[in-house]
Write a protein that holds these residues in place. Structure first.
Motif, PDB file in Angstrom:
ATOM      1  N   ALA A 148     -10.258  -3.843  -8.999  1.00 36.00           N
ATOM      2  CA  ALA A 148      -9.920  -3.834  -7.538  1.00 36.00           C
ATOM      3  C   ALA A 148      -8.855  -2.704  -7.524  1.00 36.00           C
ATOM      4  O   ALA A 148      -7.906  -3.047  -6.570  1.00 36.00           O
ATOM      5  N   GLY A 149      -9.094  -1.665  -8.067  1.00 41.77           N
ATOM      6  CA  GLY A 149      -8.194  -0.672  -7.930  1.00 41.77           C
ATOM      7  C   GLY A 149      -8.785   0.350  -6.769  1.00 41.77           C
ATOM      8  O   GLY A 149      -9.654   0.015  -6.185  1.00 41.77           O
TER       9      GLY A 149
ATOM     10  N   ALA B 287      -3.281  -4.661  -6.583  1.00 41.26           N
ATOM     11  CA  ALA B 287      -2.125  -5.316  -6.723  1.00 41.26           C
ATOM     12  C   ALA B 287      -0.833  -4.583  -7.416  1.00 41.26           C
ATOM     13  O   ALA B 287       0.396  -4.787  -7.083  1.00 41.26           O
ATOM     14  N   ARG B 288      -0.945  -3.610  -8.192  1.00 46.49           N
ATOM     15  CA  ARG B 288       0.068  -2.503  -8.678  1.00 46.49           C
ATOM     16  C   ARG B 288       0.458  -1.535  -7.665  1.00 46.49           C
ATOM     17  O   ARG B 288       1.287  -0.605  -7.902  1.00 46.49           O
ATOM     18  N   SER B 289      -0.283  -1.480  -6.672  1.00 44.19           N
ATOM     19  CA  SER B 289      -0.342  -0.164  -5.934  1.00 44.19           C
ATOM     20  C   SER B 289       0.388  -0.334  -4.550  1.00 44.19           C
ATOM     21  O   SER B 289       0.992   0.364  -3.876  1.00 44.19           O
ATOM     22  N   VAL B 290      -0.146  -1.653  -3.711  1.00 46.12           N
ATOM     23  CA  VAL B 290       0.182  -1.712  -2.320  1.00 46.12           C
ATOM     24  C   VAL B 290       1.094  -3.115  -2.311  1.00 46.12           C
ATOM     25  O   VAL B 290       0.769  -3.928  -3.120  1.00 46.12           O
TER      26      VAL B 290
ATOM     27  N   ASP C 243     -27.229  -5.109 -12.085  1.00 44.69           N
ATOM     28  CA  ASP C 243     -27.829  -4.173 -12.730  1.00 44.69           C
ATOM     29  C   ASP C 243     -27.220  -2.931 -12.868  1.00 44.69           C
ATOM     30  O   ASP C 243     -27.753  -1.537 -13.168  1.00 44.69           O
ATOM     31  N   LEU C 244     -26.083  -2.666 -11.993  1.00 43.27           N
ATOM     32  CA  LEU C 244     -25.245  -1.496 -11.990  1.00 43.27           C
ATOM     33  C   LEU C 244     -23.640  -2.208 -12.191  1.00 43.27           C
ATOM     34  O   LEU C 244     -23.353  -2.938 -11.188  1.00 43.27           O
ATOM     35  N   VAL C 245     -23.079  -1.615 -12.951  1.00 45.83           N
ATOM     36  CA  VAL C 245     -21.707  -2.122 -12.964  1.00 45.83           C
ATOM     37  C   VAL C 245     -20.677  -0.919 -13.205  1.00 45.83           C
ATOM     38  O   VAL C 245     -20.983   0.026 -14.088  1.00 45.83           O
ATOM     39  N   LEU C 246     -19.856  -0.827 -12.245  1.00 38.90           N
ATOM     40  CA  LEU C 246     -18.808   0.253 -12.358  1.00 38.90           C
ATOM     41  C   LEU C 246     -17.490  -0.517 -12.889  1.00 38.90           C
ATOM     42  O   LEU C 246     -16.893  -1.193 -12.425  1.00 38.90           O
ATOM     43  N   VAL C 247     -16.907   0.251 -13.974  1.00 44.17           N
ATOM     44  CA  VAL C 247     -15.674  -0.089 -14.540  1.00 44.17           C
ATOM     45  C   VAL C 247     -14.707   0.885 -14.173  1.00 44.17           C
ATOM     46  O   VAL C 247     -14.550   2.152 -14.333  1.00 44.17           O
ATOM     47  N   GLY C 248     -13.525   0.173 -13.424  1.00 48.06           N
ATOM     48  CA  GLY C 248     -12.471   0.938 -12.737  1.00 48.06           C
ATOM     49  C   GLY C 248     -11.150   0.284 -12.915  1.00 48.06           C
ATOM     50  O   GLY C 248     -10.720  -0.202 -12.025  1.00 48.06           O
ATOM     51  N   ILE C 249     -10.753   0.322 -14.238  1.00 49.40           N
ATOM     52  CA  ILE C 249      -9.601  -0.411 -14.716  1.00 49.40           C
ATOM     53  C   ILE C 249      -8.587   0.565 -14.819  1.00 49.40           C
ATOM     54  O   ILE C 249      -7.520   0.289 -15.700  1.00 49.40           O
ATOM     55  N   GLY C 250      -8.247   1.607 -14.238  1.00 52.33           N
ATOM     56  CA  GLY C 250      -7.301   2.541 -14.478  1.00 52.33           C
ATOM     57  C   GLY C 250      -7.494   3.657 -15.483  1.00 52.33           C
ATOM     58  O   GLY C 250      -8.566   3.765 -16.281  1.00 52.33           O
TER      59      GLY C 250
ATOM     60  N   LYS D 105      -8.740   4.086   6.453  1.00 55.98           N
ATOM     61  CA  LYS D 105      -8.042   5.254   5.875  1.00 55.98           C
ATOM     62  C   LYS D 105      -6.424   4.846   5.481  1.00 55.98           C
ATOM     63  O   LYS D 105      -5.587   4.514   6.193  1.00 55.98           O
ATOM     64  N   LEU D 106      -6.242   4.621   4.152  1.00 55.25           N
ATOM     65  CA  LEU D 106      -4.913   3.994   3.599  1.00 55.25           C
ATOM     66  C   LEU D 106      -4.284   5.470   3.280  1.00 55.25           C
ATOM     67  O   LEU D 106      -4.922   6.447   2.586  1.00 55.25           O
ATOM     68  N   GLN D 107      -2.991   5.491   3.839  1.00 54.22           N
ATOM     69  CA  GLN D 107      -1.941   6.810   3.118  1.00 54.22           C
ATOM     70  C   GLN D 107      -0.674   5.904   2.814  1.00 54.22           C
ATOM     71  O   GLN D 107      -0.331   5.114   3.588  1.00 54.22           O
ATOM     72  N   ILE D 108      -0.383   6.533   1.939  1.00 54.13           N
ATOM     73  CA  ILE D 108       1.030   5.933   1.352  1.00 54.13           C
ATOM     74  C   ILE D 108       1.892   7.010   1.223  1.00 54.13           C
ATOM     75  O   ILE D 108       1.656   8.132   0.654  1.00 54.13           O
ATOM     76  N   ALA D 109       3.074   6.933   1.664  1.00 55.17           N
ATOM     77  CA  ALA D 109       4.184   7.873   1.461  1.00 55.17           C
ATOM     78  C   ALA D 109       5.443   7.383   0.734  1.00 55.17           C
ATOM     79  O   ALA D 109       5.719   6.145   0.798  1.00 55.17           O
ATOM     80  N   GLY D 110       5.800   8.055  -0.290  1.00 52.03           N
ATOM     81  CA  GLY D 110       6.806   7.801  -1.076  1.00 52.03           C
ATOM     82  C   GLY D 110       6.482   6.636  -2.249  1.00 52.03           C
ATOM     83  O   GLY D 110       5.029   6.548  -2.411  1.00 52.03           O
ATOM     84  N   LEU D 111       7.412   6.115  -3.065  1.00 43.07           N
ATOM     85  CA  LEU D 111       6.975   4.942  -4.076  1.00 43.07           C
ATOM     86  C   LEU D 111       7.405   3.540  -3.640  1.00 43.07           C
ATOM     87  O   LEU D 111       8.568   3.273  -3.507  1.00 43.07           O
ATOM     88  N   CYS D 112       6.331   3.028  -3.026  1.00 41.99           N
ATOM     89  CA  CYS D 112       6.763   1.508  -2.674  1.00 41.99           C
ATOM     90  C   CYS D 112       6.809   0.672  -3.596  1.00 41.99           C
ATOM     91  O   CYS D 112       7.503  -0.417  -3.423  1.00 41.99           O
ATOM     92  N   GLN D 113       6.705   0.638  -4.830  1.00 40.28           N
ATOM     93  CA  GLN D 113       6.730  -0.140  -5.865  1.00 40.28           C
ATOM     94  C   GLN D 113       8.003   0.108  -6.789  1.00 40.28           C
ATOM     95  O   GLN D 113       7.835   1.003  -7.343  1.00 40.28           O
TER      96      GLN D 113
END
Ligand code: FAD
Length: 406
Positions: free
Chosen positions: A151-152, A180-183, A231-238, A329-337
Motif C-alpha cells: 500500500a505504497g 506507513a513509511r511516507s505519511v 487474475d492480475l497482481v501488481l507488486v508495489g513494494i518499493g 490529490k496528496l501533496q507533501i512539502a518537506g521531510l515529515c518522517q
C-alpha cells in the motif's frame, strides 16, 4: 574536450542536459540510457496513461527536435556496464567506451522484487517503465479481480484506477496502514477511508507467502493460509537504487551513491543525482536521505548543472512530492518522517485537510490533501525557515501566508 556524459535518460538525466544548456555550457553532452526512445516522465504511468487520458507522445519530456537543437546526444537502448575512473571512460555493453571530463550518474532505481514462489507467473506485474505500463494496461482491460501487494504510492494510485474502472481490487499490506513509511498516521487514515469508500478492500498486517498458478496467477496466498483470488497482481513494494555501477567502480554506496552537499562523489569527476543518490540533507538535520521524486531529480540536476557551468552551490532545495489517487490529490512539502507532533488544519469531513508535522518543535513538513494553497505556503515556510507554532498551524484564523511571505 570530452564533455559531460550522463548515465540515465530519465527525469534527472534529461534535466541535467537541459540545465547545462540553460546555464550556457557549450561542450558535448551525451546521455546514455538503456530504455528505448527519448526521455519521458514516469508519474502519468500510474495515473493518466493507465486511464487512457494521455498517450506515449504525451509523456515525452521534450519534443524530438529539442535534443538536436540543444546538441544533446541521446544514446538510447545502450547500457553502461563499467566506469574506468583512472582513464575517465564509461564502458558500454556494446564494447564502446565514452571518454568524459565529468560523469553524472542518473541511473534511477528499480522495483524491489517480491521474494516468494510464483512471483514470476503470468499476470503478475510491476510498474516502473513505459513497457511495464503498456503490459499492465492491457492486463487491466481483461482483469476480473485485482490484488495489489503493497500500500505504497504506486499501489494506491493503481488501486484508485481499478476502482474507477469498476474492477474489484484488494490491497495487501504487511504494515498496519497505507503509506506507513511516507505519511503521518492521521493522513494515512484519511487516505484509507477515501479508498474504502471507492470500493477498495484493504488487508493490513498480512504477509504474502506466494502467488498461486500454475501458469497464470489465480490467487495470492497469505502467510496464515488465506487466499485472495486475483487474475492480475501488481507488486508495489518499493524500489532499490541503481548503484551497482558506482559500487563496482569503488565509489561509496550507502543506500544509493553517496554524494556530498554539492552532489559530488569522492571522485571529483563523478556526480550523482535523482533516485540513485544518497544525499546529506539540511531538511533532515544533515542526515543522508535518498528521495524518490520528480522534484528531487529536477532540482538535483539543476544544482549539478550550475556547478559544472561554474556556479557551484550546495543542494538545499525543499523536497516536495505529489500523488494523485482518484479524487485525492496528496501533496507533501518537506521531510515529515520522523516527526514527534502533528496538527491538523482544515476539516477532514470536507476532504480538504493538511497535517503539519513537527520535529523537535520545528516544522518538518506538511501533508496536504486537496489543499494546494497550504502546500505552496508550506514550501515557502520551509524554504525561509519560518516555523509557525503548532497552535498557529491548527488555527484556521491564523494567516499562514502572511507568515510565509514575511
Ligand atoms: P529514472 O527516471 O528511473 O531514470 C533512470 C534511467 O536510467 C532509467 O531509464 C534506467 O533504465 C536508466 N539506467 C539505469 N542504469 C543504467 C545503465 N547502467 N545504463 C544505461 N541506463 C541506465 N514522483 C513524483 O514526484 N510524483 C509522482 O506522482 C510520481 N509518480 C510516479 C509513478 C510511477 C509509475 C513511477 C515509476 C515513479 C513515479 N514518481 C513520482 C517517481 C519519479 O518518477 C522518479 O523519482 C524519477 O523518475 C526519478 O528520476 P531519475 O532520473 O532519478 O530516475
Amino acid at each position: 574536450m570530452n564533455g559531460i556524459v550522463v548515465v540515465g535518460t530519465g527525469q534527472a538525466g534529461f534535466q541535467l542536459g537541459a540545465s547545462l544548456r540553460e546555464n550556457g555550457y557549450a561542450g558535448p553532452v551525451t546521455l546514455v540510457g538503456d530504455e528505448p526512445g527519448l526521455p519521458y516522465g514516469r508519474p502519468p504511468l500510474s495515473k493518466a496513461y493507465l486511464l487512457g487520458k494521455t498517450d506515449a507522445a504525451g509523456l515525452a519530456l521534450r519534443p524530438d527536435a529539442y535534443f538536436a537543437e540543444h546538441r544533446l546526444t541521446i544514446r538510447a537502448g545502450e547500457r553502461a556496464v563499467a566506469i574506468d575512473r583512472a582513464a575517465r571512460r564509461l564502458l558500454l555493453a556494446s564494447g564502446e567506451a565514452l571518454a568524459y571530463d565529468h560523469l553524472v550518474l542518473a541511473t534511477g532505481s528499480r522495483n524491489r522484487p517480491l521474494p516468494v514462489p510464483g512471483a514470476d507467473l503470468a499476470g503478475v506485474h510491476q510498474l516502473r517503465t513505459l513497457a511495464d505500463a503498456d503490459a499492465l494496461k492491457a492486463a487491466l482491460a481483461e482483469a476480473r479481480a485485482v490484488a495489489v501487494v503493497g500500500a505504497g504510492f504506486i499501489g494506491l494510485e493503481f488501486a484508485a484506477i481499478c476502482a474507477q474502472k469498476g474492477c474489484p481490487v484488494t490491497v495487501i499490506e504487511g504494515l498496519d496502514r497505507p503509506l506507513a513509511r511516507s505519511v503521518s498516521p492521521a493522513m494515512a487514515a484519511l487516505i484509507e477511508t477515501s479508498h474504502v469508500r471507492a470500493g477498495t478492500r484493504f488487508l493490513f498486517g498480512r504477509a504474502v507467502s506466494g502467488l498461486i498458478g500454475p501458469d497464470r496467477v489465480r490467487a495470492v496466498a497469505l502467510a496464515e493460509g488465506h487466499e485472495v483470488a486475483a487474475d492480475l497482481v501488481l507488486v508495489g513494494i518499493g524500489i532499490l537504487p541503481n548503484d551497482d555501477l558506482a559500487r563496482a567502480a569503488g565509489l561509496r554506496v550507502e543506500n544509493g551513491v553517496a554524494v556530498d552537499a554539492m552532489l559530488a562523489t569522492e571522485d571529483a569527476a563523478i556526480s550523482a543525482i535523482g533516485d540513485c543518490a544518497s544525499v546529506p540533507s539540511p531538511h533532515a538535520g544533515g542526515a543522508r536521505v535518498r528521495i524518490e521524486s520528480v522534484q528531487n531529480a529536477v532540482d538535483g540536476a539543476r544544482c549539478v548543472a550550475a556547478r559544472l557551468a561554474g556556479r557551484p552551490a550546495a543542494f538545499t532545495a525543499v523536497p516536495w512530492f505529489w500523488s494523485d489517487q482518484g479524487p485525492l490529490k496528496l501533496q507533501i512539502a518537506g521531510l515529515c518522517q520522523p516527526h514527534d507532533r502533528a496538527v491538523r488544519r482544515g476539516d477532514p469531513e470536507s476532504g480538504s485537510v493538511s497535517v503539519f508535522c513537527y520535529r523537535a518543535g520545528r516544522l518538518a513538513g506538511v501533508e496536504s490533501l486537496n489543499r494546494p494553497a497550504d502546500h505552496m505556503i508550506a514550501r515557502r515556510l520551509l524554504q525561509t525557515g519560518r516555523s509557525p507554532t503548532p497552535e498557529q498551524a491548527a488555527d484556521p484564523g491564523f494567516d499562514l501566508k502572511a507568515l510565509a511571505l514575511g
